[in-house]
Every structure is written in structure tokens, then in C-alpha cells.
Design an enzyme around this catalytic site. Structure first.
Site, short mmCIF file in Angstrom:
data_model
loop_
_atom_site.label_atom_id
_atom_site.label_comp_id
_atom_site.label_asym_id
_atom_site.label_seq_id
_atom_site.Cartn_x
_atom_site.Cartn_y
_atom_site.Cartn_z
N TYR A 153 0.82 -1.21 0.00
CA TYR A 153 0.00 0.00 0.00
C TYR A 153 0.86 1.26 0.00
CZ TYR A 153 -4.46 -2.39 0.47
OH TYR A 153 -5.57 -3.16 0.23
N GLU A 209 -8.27 -7.16 5.05
CA GLU A 209 -7.46 -8.21 4.44
C GLU A 209 -6.69 -9.00 5.49
OE1 GLU A 209 -5.35 -5.88 1.53
OE2 GLU A 209 -7.28 -5.33 0.63
#
Length: 424
Positions: free
Chosen positions: A112, A154
Site C-alpha cells: 500500500y 485483508e
């Protein structure tokens, strides 16, 4: 913790700071108007600096036709709009769909940061001097709010099955390869990895990671078309025409070069469109290869001995292009309260003459496009849709027009979700 990451507890309202909220509200129209260009520049810049990300993680077919850029743009715009206009409403649908796609590809939290750096670069590259330090800080906050929610979701998905981004993959051996139609092949694979495998839920998919001739790995998702028996899994692959073009490179390789005895690499099963366990009637509406998750759900219903009322509505080009038809009809026959209606653009001669044909499970075979107004629908039913986007949009609108609640309609999108109907 990632740099800049916000720590809003999962499940609580996601709200911008008092400093950022008015800036986002003021700049959202400008960013929204350029978000497609920003997304395109983002991917171009990221892959130029990190080409290894195309090896197994990103789908270069979706890159080639622009779907991935369009999906990213839509997700970012939807999330930012949500923060400004509906901060007290949940983000479950959007977050769940994206997170399941990510974990099925083995996405790791640290990636990310890579996305952040390249996305912020793209915003400045496209909007130039309009991105003041204050504007940059506000959009940085939007990104990390979104990223943090996804990372937490997640992490929960990985933890639930005791796996990590590096261990979601298993090797399987092809036990059967069945030619369903000219363009659809079913693969039955058998377990060869001694490690525990997570049982699939009805409607889920797996990622298949394939090594392409140029040495790059590419991953694609395929719905599981039959309930697991503990040692085997089954999925169907529709060949995308175009030879070695990026949007069909994996399907063509599987059709041409993967045979019984070969090994394939599959992820653990994921997917948020899962058949609810209830006694309510269930209606499946599919078109073309969209039959695959429906076949999987029907198989699970048979395996569980379900007595639910089941209605399958399916549309296809012609009887010869209806993949998995024999399996679907056999499973419908095993259910005590099940039936199927089919629509073909080119119906069989007998059906065109009589208006109906086929086994007892098929109530009627019609010519033309699916029209749900032509069939009686059970009261208080749950609905599952899968097929081309225009098909699902049409069916969903028709169902809502008949009084079906939006929350009773779930849909599965193959590839990037360019619709986000559940988030509108």
C-alpha cells in the site's frame, strides 16, 4: 504501522478530520473530473519504476484495455464522495469486494505504501500547482483512511484461514479436462500439497497463477463450479479470443497447453458473493460464462440436501454455448423444488416452434434476451446475478422495479468492478 496510516477501528464510521473535510469537499469536483487521467498516469509511473509488480500481482490484460484504471478511479472517487456526503454509512460492500480480490492475489500490507507514493505523484503530475501542501495533505488522509480499512479487512481474511500473502498458494494436479463448449473447458484438479486447504464456500473463486511464455506470471480468478470433496476442485475457463493478446493470454494458454497430469498453482478460495444459508427461496440469474458461480452454488445446495425453492434463469447465445448445462440440469433434478428457464438468441428448432424444450427441470426455453417479467418469481427470495455488466444492470433494474429490495440482490463481477451498484 505504515507511515501515515490512520487507526480508525474496523467497523466504526470513517470520517475525515475537520481540517481535511472542507478541502476534500472543495477539490473533489476537480479531482473527480481528472480521476481517470490520474489513474492512468499512476499505473504508467508505478510500472515504469516497479515493473516486477506486473509479475503475478497485476493483470496486464486489464491494464491493456483500461478496466483496471477505470476501476481504481471509480473506487477512489466513490470513497472520497462517501467521506464527504455519507460518512455515517458503512462501506461494507466496497471494502469487502476489493479485499477479497486482493487476498486472492496475495497482496501484502507493505504494498500500500508503493501505491500511495505513485498515486500522490500522479495527482500532482495531472493537477500541477492546484495541489497545494494543504490539498496534498487532505488527499493523503483520504488515501490512508481507505488503505487502512482495506489492510484491516485483508488481515482478517488471512487470519481467518491461518494463511499469509506468501502462503495462500497451493499446487494442484489436473485430473480431468472436459470440453464443455467450443470455448469453455472444465478443469478438475486433485490435491497434491499435503498442507491443509480451506474448504470453499458456495460462490467463491480461486486465483490461478500461470507462467507466460515471456517469463512473467499472470493471475486470473475462476469461480469454483462444484462443491469440494476434500481432494478435488473444479473450475471452468472461457477462452478469450485474441490469441496472445494480454486480455486472453491466460485462457488461451490453459486451453492449449495445460493437460491432464500437469500442475497448476491456485490460491485459497475467496469471494464475498456467497450463498446465504437460509430457508428463503433463491433465484439465480446468469448469462454466458456467468453460469459458473451459479453452478457452484447449486452443487453446494445438492451436497447439503437443501429443500429450498430454487429458480435458475439463464441466458446464452445458443444451446451449444450453454456451458455446464448437463451438470446444472442434473443438480436441479436432485433438488426437490427447483426449475430453470432459459433464453437463447438462437434457440433450438424445436424450442422455437413450441416455446419450450428440454428436460423436466427446464420449464421454458425462450428466444431473445432474458426478460424476468416473463416469469413468476417466488416471494421473499434472495437473488444472485452474474454475467456481462449490461445484463446485470438490466436484470437488477427489472427486479427492483418488481419490488425486490436492493439488499436482497447480490452480483458477481468478473474482473474489476466497474459498476459498484451496492455502493451507490
Amino acid at each position: 504501522m505504515l507511515e501515515g496510516q490512520r487507526t480508525d477501528p474496523q467497523g466504526s464510521p470513517i470520517m475525515l478530520s475537520d481540517t481535511s473535510a472542507p478541502i476534500i469537499q472543495a477539490t473533489l469536483p476537480v479531482v473527480g473530473a481528472h480521476i481517470q487521467e490520474i489513474a492512468g498516469r499512476f499505473y504508467e509511473h508505478m510500472f515504469a519504476g516497479r515493473p516486477e509488480l506486473l509479475d503475478g500481482l497485476f493483470n496486464r490484460g486489464n491494464q491493456a484495455d483500461g478496466r483496471q484504471q477505470q476501476a481504481l478511479a471509480g473506487s477512489v472517487a466513490a470513497f472520497a464522495t462517501h467521506l464527504v456526503e455519507r460518512p455515517d454509512q458503512p462501506l461494507d460492500h466496497l471494502v469487502s469486494r476489493i479485499s477479497h480480490k486482493h487476498v486472492a492475489l496475495g497482496l501484502a500490507p507493505e504494498q500500500y505504501q508503493v501505491v500511495h507514493d505513485n498515486l500522490m505523484w500522479a495527482i500532482v503530475d495531472v493537477l500541477g500547482e492546484a495541489v497545494t501542501p494543504e490539498v496534498a495533505a487532505a488527499w493523503d488522509e483520504v488515501y490512508w483512511l481507505f488503505a487502512n480499512v482495506l489492510i484491516n479487512k485483508e488481515r482478517g481474511l488471512y487470519d481467518a484461514i491461518g494463511l499469509s500473502p506468501d502462503t495462500v498458494w497451493r499446487r494442484w494436479r489436473v485430473a480431468e479436462k472436459v470440453q464443455e463448449t467450443e470455448d469453455v473447458v472444465t478443469f478438475v484438479v486433485e490435491r497434491i500439497d499435503p498442507r491443509e486447504v480451506k474448504p470453499s464456500l458456495p460462490g467463491q473463486y480461486v486465483s490461478l497463477r500461470a507462467l507466460m511464455p515471456d517469463g512473467i506470471h499472470q493471475s486470473r480468478q475462476y469461480s469454483l463450479t462444484r462443491a469440494d470433496d476434500g481432494e478435488h476442485r473444479q473450475f471452468a475457463v472461457k477462452r478469450v479470443h485474441g490469441g496472445n493478446a494480454p486480455d486472453g493470454e491466460v485462457s488461451n494458454l490453459l486451453h492449449r497447453e495445460v493437460h491432464v497430469g500437469d500442475e497448476v498453482v491456485l490460491s485459497a478460495p475467496f469471494g464475498d458473493v456467497v450463498l446465504e444459508y437460509s430457508d428463503r427461496p433463491v433465484v439465480f440469474a446468469s448469462a454466458g460464462i456467468g453460469i459458473t458461480p451459479m453452478a457452484g452454488m447449486l452443487s453446494h445446495l445438492v451436497k447439503s440436501g437443501s429443500t429450498r425453492k430454487v429458480r435458475l434463469l439463464h441466458a446464452d447465445d445458443a444451446p451449444g454455448t450453454f456451458a455446464l448445462r448437463r451438470q446444472v440440469e442434473e443438480d436441479l433434478a436432485r433438488l426437490p423444488h427447483a426449475s430453470m428457464d432459459v433464453w437463447f438468441l438462437e434457440p433450438s428448432a424445436a424450442a422455437a416452434a413450441s416455446g419450450s424444450a428440454g428436460p423436466e427441470a427446464v420449464e421454458r426455453e425462450r428466444a431473445g434476451l432474458m426478460d424476468v417479467d416473463e416469469v413468476d418469481l417466488p416471494a421473499d427470495a434472495e437473488y444472485y446475478l452474474c454475467g456481462p455488466l449490461a445484463f446485470m444492470q438490466s436484470v437488477r433494474s427489472a427486479l427492483i422495479g418488481r419490488g425486490v429490495r436492493p439488499q436482497d440482490i447480490q452480483y458477481e463481477v468478473f474482473g474489476p468492478d466497474l459498476w459498484l451498484a451496492d455502493f451507490q
